[in-house]
Design a protein around this motif. Structure first.
Motif, PDB file in Angstrom:
ATOM      1  N   GLU A   1       3.835 -12.766  10.434  1.00 20.39           N
ATOM      2  CA  GLU A   1       4.550 -11.489  10.507  1.00 20.39           C
ATOM      3  C   GLU A   1       5.231 -11.159   9.183  1.00 20.39           C
ATOM      4  OE1 GLU A   1       7.981  -9.215  13.209  1.00 20.39           O
ATOM      5  OE2 GLU A   1       7.718 -11.395  13.353  1.00 20.39           O
ATOM      6  N   ALA A   2       5.863 -12.165   8.562  1.00 21.41           N
ATOM      7  CA  ALA A   2       6.542 -11.948   7.282  1.00 21.41           C
ATOM      8  C   ALA A   2       5.533 -11.573   6.197  1.00 21.41           C
ATOM      9  CB  ALA A   2       7.305 -13.194   6.877  1.00 21.41           C
ATOM     10  N   PHE A   3       4.388 -12.239   6.204  1.00 19.20           N
ATOM     11  CA  PHE A   3       3.345 -11.940   5.222  1.00 19.20           C
ATOM     12  C   PHE A   3       2.836 -10.509   5.408  1.00 19.20           C
ATOM     13  CE2 PHE A   3      -1.060 -11.929   3.696  1.00 19.20           C
ATOM     14  CZ  PHE A   3      -0.885 -12.427   2.410  1.00 19.20           C
ATOM     15  N   ASP A   4       2.554 -10.140   6.642  1.00 14.23           N
ATOM     16  CA  ASP A   4       2.044  -8.800   6.926  1.00 14.23           C
ATOM     17  C   ASP A   4       3.081  -7.736   6.570  1.00 14.23           C
ATOM     18  OD1 ASP A   4      -0.263  -9.951   7.859  1.00 14.23           O
ATOM     19  OD2 ASP A   4       0.264  -9.780   9.984  1.00 14.23           O
ATOM     20  N   LYS A   5       4.344  -8.020   6.859  1.00 17.71           N
ATOM     21  CA  LYS A   5       5.418  -7.068   6.577  1.00 17.71           C
ATOM     22  C   LYS A   5       5.593  -6.886   5.073  1.00 17.71           C
ATOM     23  CE  LYS A   5       8.519  -4.653   8.951  1.00 17.71           C
ATOM     24  NZ  LYS A   5       8.148  -3.722  10.035  1.00 17.71           N
ATOM     25  N   THR A   6       5.403  -7.954   4.336  1.00 19.67           N
ATOM     26  CA  THR A   6       5.493  -7.889   2.882  1.00 19.67           C
ATOM     27  C   THR A   6       4.419  -6.966   2.316  1.00 19.67           C
ATOM     28  OG1 THR A   6       6.463 -10.101   2.695  1.00 19.67           O
ATOM     29  CG2 THR A   6       5.331  -9.239   0.752  1.00 19.67           C
ATOM     30  N   LEU A   7       3.198  -7.128   2.805  1.00 17.89           N
ATOM     31  CA  LEU A   7       2.095  -6.287   2.340  1.00 17.89           C
ATOM     32  C   LEU A   7       2.292  -4.835   2.778  1.00 17.89           C
ATOM     33  CD1 LEU A   7      -1.048  -8.525   3.016  1.00 17.89           C
ATOM     34  CD2 LEU A   7       0.287  -8.317   0.913  1.00 17.89           C
ATOM     35  N   GLU A   8       2.802  -4.655   3.972  1.00 19.51           N
ATOM     36  CA  GLU A   8       2.962  -3.317   4.549  1.00 19.51           C
ATOM     37  C   GLU A   8       4.050  -2.511   3.854  1.00 19.51           C
ATOM     38  OE1 GLU A   8       4.806  -1.448   8.658  1.00 19.51           O
ATOM     39  OE2 GLU A   8       3.827  -3.407   8.728  1.00 19.51           O
ATOM     40  N   THR A   9       5.180  -3.159   3.550  1.00 22.19           N
ATOM     41  CA  THR A   9       6.330  -2.436   3.001  1.00 22.19           C
ATOM     42  C   THR A   9       6.426  -2.447   1.484  1.00 22.19           C
ATOM     43  OG1 THR A   9       7.791  -4.375   3.080  1.00 22.19           O
ATOM     44  CG2 THR A   9       7.642  -3.000   5.081  1.00 22.19           C
ATOM     45  N   GLY A  10       5.792  -3.442   0.849  1.00 18.59           N
ATOM     46  CA  GLY A  10       5.908  -3.565  -0.600  1.00 18.59           C
ATOM     47  C   GLY A  10       7.173  -4.289  -1.031  1.00 18.59           C
TER      48      GLY A  10
ATOM     49  N   VAL B   1       1.859 -19.174  -1.085  1.00 13.31           N
ATOM     50  CA  VAL B   1       1.856 -17.776  -1.505  1.00 13.31           C
ATOM     51  C   VAL B   1       2.702 -17.611  -2.767  1.00 13.31           C
ATOM     52  CG1 VAL B   1       2.424 -15.402  -0.840  1.00 13.31           C
ATOM     53  CG2 VAL B   1       1.629 -17.030   0.891  1.00 13.31           C
ATOM     54  N   LEU B   2       2.175 -16.867  -3.728  1.00 10.66           N
ATOM     55  CA  LEU B   2       2.928 -16.530  -4.933  1.00 10.66           C
ATOM     56  C   LEU B   2       3.187 -15.028  -4.939  1.00 10.66           C
ATOM     57  CD1 LEU B   2       4.166 -17.151  -7.711  1.00 10.66           C
ATOM     58  CD2 LEU B   2       1.886 -16.794  -8.696  1.00 10.66           C
ATOM     59  N   LEU B   3       4.466 -14.654  -4.947  1.00 10.92           N
ATOM     60  CA  LEU B   3       4.852 -13.259  -5.030  1.00 10.92           C
ATOM     61  C   LEU B   3       5.380 -12.973  -6.426  1.00 10.92           C
ATOM     62  CD1 LEU B   3       6.958 -12.992  -1.737  1.00 10.92           C
ATOM     63  CD2 LEU B   3       4.514 -12.560  -2.001  1.00 10.92           C
ATOM     64  N   LYS B   4       4.759 -12.050  -7.114  1.00 11.12           N
ATOM     65  CA  LYS B   4       5.322 -11.570  -8.377  1.00 11.12           C
ATOM     66  C   LYS B   4       6.094 -10.302  -8.039  1.00 11.12           C
ATOM     67  CE  LYS B   4       2.121 -13.716 -11.598  1.00 11.12           C
ATOM     68  NZ  LYS B   4       1.243 -13.538 -12.789  1.00 11.12           N
ATOM     69  N   VAL B   5       7.373 -10.300  -8.400  1.00  6.37           N
ATOM     70  CA  VAL B   5       8.266  -9.253  -7.914  1.00  6.37           C
ATOM     71  C   VAL B   5       9.107  -8.662  -9.037  1.00  6.37           C
ATOM     72  CG1 VAL B   5       8.437 -10.432  -5.689  1.00  6.37           C
ATOM     73  CG2 VAL B   5      10.188 -10.842  -7.431  1.00  6.37           C
TER      74      VAL B   5
END
Length: 202
Positions: A34-43, A80-84
């Motif tokens: 859910e957290a992964f999907d929400k990250t992709l969905e919201t940016g 997972v690597l997030l560049k932010v």
């Protein structure tokens, strides 16, 4: 996405947040599906809190959000690597990065990220005023006060340059750079845009 994340038995996968501009590693947390999907969905970065057993958006209470630049998986698809783009400090202690307990440091490399950290700290002061903060004093007084200080510090750099040695110049140059960063924040000019302009002039 062709790749499938390999979540652990607990349904979680470690996630690392890295500042896109500087490469500074900000924090490590965990994600469920859910957290992964929400990250992709919201940016914006979302994680799963193991302590609270719930989904949470980074910065939902502090305002120190992480805007997603890119999302990648490692070779085994189990990290997972997030560049932010980090707003304000990433750590709940108030430190810019959670990884501030240094064991060893290459000073030359560390200094390259200092400008971004200072810029982000100034930006955070603008959003979250702190009583007694000189930075907030400048923002409260407005653009004319900030411009006056930039002019004064520029003149002091010139005067310091006429004197022997570099101690005075070092001090005044630091003052000028700080006030320039305040001005850039006030006008909405990012360091990425500034460095991009310098890169174009090479």
């Amino acid at each position: 996405m062709d790749m499938e994340i390999k979540f652990g038995k607990d349904g979680l996968v470690p996630a690392i947040a890295q500042e896109a501009n500087t490469g500074v590693v900000l924090m490590q947390a965990y994600m469920n599906q859910e957290a992964f999907d929400k990250t992709l969905e919201t940016g914006y970065a979302h994680y799963y809190s193991r302590a609270r057993q719930k989904l949470w958006k980074k910065g939902e209470t502090s305002g120190n959000v992480q805007e997603i630049v890119s999302v990648s998986l490692d070779c085994d698809c189990d990290c997972v690597l997030l560049k932010v783009k980090q707003t304000g400090p990433a750590c709940h202690t108030g430190e810019y990065s959670c990884f501030f307990n240094q064991v060893q440091e290459n000073e030359k490399i560390a200094n390259s990220s200092m400008m971004y950290e200072l810029y982000d700290l100034i930006a955070d002061r603008k959003v979250h005023p702190k009583e007694g903060s000189y930075t907030n004093y400048l923002f409260e007084k407005g653009i004319d006060k900030i411009l006056k200080k930039v002019g004064e510090e520029s003149a002091e750099v010139i005067i310091a340059s006429k004197n022997p040695g570099t101690d005075e110049l070092r001090y005044e140059a630091a003052d000028l750079i700080y006030h320039l960063l305040v001005l850039m924040n006030e006008k909405g000019l990012t360091l990425g845009e500034l460095f991009g302009e310098l890169q174009n002039r090479r």
